[in-house]
Scaffold this active site. Structure first.
Site, PDB file in Angstrom:
ATOM      1  N   VAL A 170      -1.951 -16.514  -4.521  1.00  0.00           N
ATOM      2  CA  VAL A 170      -2.361 -15.318  -4.002  1.00  0.00           C
ATOM      3  C   VAL A 170      -2.751 -15.398  -2.602  1.00  0.00           C
ATOM      4  O   VAL A 170      -3.585 -16.270  -2.179  1.00  0.00           O
ATOM      5  CB  VAL A 170      -3.570 -14.769  -4.786  1.00  0.00           C
ATOM      6  CG1 VAL A 170      -4.027 -13.466  -4.183  1.00  0.00           C
ATOM      7  CG2 VAL A 170      -2.924 -14.606  -6.175  1.00  0.00           C
ATOM      8  N   CYS A 171      -2.282 -14.496  -1.670  1.00  0.00           N
ATOM      9  CA  CYS A 171      -2.732 -14.759  -0.009  1.00  0.00           C
ATOM     10  C   CYS A 171      -3.951 -14.128   0.016  1.00  0.00           C
ATOM     11  O   CYS A 171      -4.468 -13.107  -0.314  1.00  0.00           O
ATOM     12  CB  CYS A 171      -1.621 -13.825   0.594  1.00  0.00           C
ATOM     13  SG  CYS A 171      -2.216 -13.522   2.409  1.00  0.00           S
ATOM     14  N   VAL A 172      -4.868 -15.019   0.768  1.00  0.00           N
ATOM     15  CA  VAL A 172      -6.253 -14.970   0.732  1.00  0.00           C
ATOM     16  C   VAL A 172      -6.499 -13.538   1.791  1.00  0.00           C
ATOM     17  O   VAL A 172      -7.171 -12.801   1.294  1.00  0.00           O
ATOM     18  CB  VAL A 172      -7.057 -16.137   1.377  1.00  0.00           C
ATOM     19  CG1 VAL A 172      -6.496 -16.638   2.580  1.00  0.00           C
ATOM     20  CG2 VAL A 172      -8.318 -15.932   1.646  1.00  0.00           C
ATOM     21  N   ALA A 219      -5.683 -10.661  -0.222  1.00  0.00           N
ATOM     22  CA  ALA A 219      -6.588 -10.592  -1.268  1.00  0.00           C
ATOM     23  C   ALA A 219      -7.886  -9.955  -1.038  1.00  0.00           C
ATOM     24  O   ALA A 219      -8.528  -8.804  -1.474  1.00  0.00           O
ATOM     25  CB  ALA A 219      -6.898 -11.975  -2.098  1.00  0.00           C
TER      26      ALA A 219
END
Lengths: 124, 119, 99
Positions: free
Chosen positions: B77-79, B82
């Protein structure tokens, strides 16, 4: 495939206008990261994506960050291959003079040929 | 063959996440490897453990978690995306991990094919 | 090259753009709401028939069935399941999703 040191051709396809949705901004974030991996990066602008490069964006009134100056910073990240499709520009009454960065204008045929040569095509 | 998958849309709102999942399942069934699924844009919402669909509906989040548990598919999941959308370690579903955008580029480098699912 | 389209051609220009840019030898896969483009009687039918002269066109059958249009598939458009989608992604050198 060798581990990590191979250079691939990455193409980022931008077909969406800025501000109406977040795609243009978040796409730019991936481009900047990918540049740090020393890959062969091309950015192409098609359809409403060409509006991302329109000069004179003023976003104060919509209380949103104007991220268009970041396109001018791409050169500093060694991202120099920016391509705009001629047909998309013309369909929007725009010319190269309306754009905030230097780009290479390609016909739809040239754009398709360039796309064929890529290893990874990312669109958002 | 090694596949990298990108999911740009959240669950339920758009079919992209379903199509991506069914693609992954079919790829694995054919003996391919799904090396990584990268969740970007609203796609990060696929990882919220707070998701509670009606009982007669598919559980999209748990389906992804199971793909990680049973097939070892790396779910990233892209930080930045997110944090923008309120996804943190606190509410991250099992099997997902939060990491940087470089993981997307790495997937492009390390896999044979990258397929993007979005709106 | 595999071109993946997921929008109805009557509400979005992505299929039109794909047909403008895609080069000979390319393959087109219609998924999600793009399956409407592969149905007879649709206003896009003549364009898809013209495109079939230049490209091999596929449709994701489960999406067509879900929308109640399995009996309206234009002859010459090849139905595939998710496994067929995987095969197309593997057999082409790269793919572009016209989102």
């Amino acid at each position: 495939m060798s581990e990590g040191n191979s250079i691939k051709k990455f193409m980022f396809v931008n077909r969406k206008a800025p501000y109406g949705t977040i795609y243009a901004l978040e796409s730019l974030e991936v481009v900047l990261i990918t540049a740090a991996f020393d890959q062969d990066v091309s950015l192409v602008f098609l359809d409403d994506g060409v509006y991302q490069l329109k000069k004179g964006q003023q976003t104060k009134g919509i209380e949103t960050k104007n991220f268009s100056p970041a396109y001018r910073a791409l050169e500093g990240y060694d991202v120099e291959k920016l391509y705009v499709e001629k047909e998309s520009l013309e369909a929007r009454g725009l010319s190269e003079a309306d754009l905030l960065v230097d780009v290479t204008v390609l016909s739809c045929k040239e754009m398709g040929e360039l796309m064929n040569q890529q290893d990874v095509v990312l669109s958002f | 063959m090694k596949f990298g998958i990108v999911v740009n849309e959240g669950p339920y709102q758009h079919q992209a996440s379903d199509t991506a999942y069914l693609f992954c399942k079919a790829a694995i069934a054919k003996g391919h490897e799904v090396w990584r699924v990268f969740f970007y844009h609203d796609g990060v919402n696929n990882s919220s453990k707070l998701t509670e669909p009606p009982q007669d509906d598919r559980h999209i989040v748990n389906r992804w978690s199971k793909l990680n548990e049973e097939q070892g598919v790396d779910l990233v999941v892209c930080v930045a995306a997110a944090l923008r959308r309120g996804i943190k370690e606190d509410n991250l579903a099992k099997g997902f991990r939060i990491s940087g955008l470089g993981q997307l580029t790495e997937a492009g480098i390390q896999t044979d094919r990258t397929v993007v699912f979005g709106d | 090259m595999l071109h993946i389209i997921n929008k109805s051609p009557l509400t979005n220009n992505s299929l039109d753009s794909c047909l403008r840019v895609a080069q000979p030898g390319g393959e087109i896969l219609l998924i999600e709401d793009a399956v409407y483009a592969a149905t007879s009687g649709n206003a896009f039918e003549s364009k898809i028939r013209e495109a079939m002269g230049r490209f091999k066109v596929y449709v994701l059958q489960p999406d067509l069935e879900a929308r109640g249009l399995a009996d309206r598939l234009i002859a010459g458009v090849s139905p595939v399941d998710y496994g067929g989608f995987v095969d197309l992604a593997a057999s082409n050198n790269n793919c572009q999703s016209w989102l």
